[in-house]
Design an enzyme around this catalytic site. Sequence first.
Site: not given
Lengths: 225, 77
Positions: A89, A197, A199
Amino acid sequence: MAFRSAVITFPGSNCDRDMAVAIEQVSGTAPHRVWHGDAQLPDGLDFIALPGGFSYGDYLRSGAMAANSPIMREVIRAAERGVPVLGVCNGFQVLTEARLLPGALMRNAGQNFICRTVALKVENAQSLFTSGYEAGQEIRIPVAHHDGNYFADAETLDRLEGEGRVAFRYAEACNGSQRDIAGVLNAAGNVLGMMPHPERAIDPAHGGTDGRALFEAAIRSLADA
Amino acid sequence: MKVRVLVSLKPGVLDPQGRAVHHALEGLGFSGVEDARVGRTIDLDLADGTSDEALTEMCEKLLANTVIENYRIEKLD
């Protein structure tokens, strides 16, 4: 062998903790937390992550100020030595502004901030970040961005595609990115920038675990090296 | 030495902000707006004797992203 990683925090980063938790959960070792003003990275790093957020309030252009911060000189040097670098990002925006990756990330074509889970197609399953997926596999990963509209000139896009450097594409309409590009690799394959994302998709409580294989692959590539 | 740097998106690069401004102008009833592009102005106050090379470097390294943007330098005094 402990996995030696670092998560860089810029003023305005807000996914640094999520990134650190993801790396620790998957690797078993907590990453070093490195501040943007630090002059040096810890020695012997196996992995560097540039997290999401709004570094420097997105002043001038998203990622532009962070790309010129003191620690980025060290990150660029490490990337040139072959250390794996993942930018997610805002981290992807920083990598393009730092010219570690080609292209630029512009305002989403629809002008809106997009925050939802999207389907991605894995284009390159050979890289150290993506070898845990199958080529053509569809995975679901959250996005949350205002400036994720990937732009590069046609010649650069052709080169990226020809060299297998498009890691992920959006499998559904998202932000207007040229050729639906969601993530790109550098020529050496050790730097990956992506808007989605991973994560945020490593624990069943997140609603999906499709991001986990990315971190597992990076750790495995180190063990194999 | 006062210098103005005008940064604009390259022709052909989609400008969602400009498009929104265009539509808003039409919505206000202004006819004949063919196109709108949004750019950025950066005014610099530089020490006398700052070289043109240094100024160009400032533009290329930070003020504009030359992947998507053009820049123009205007000397104001």
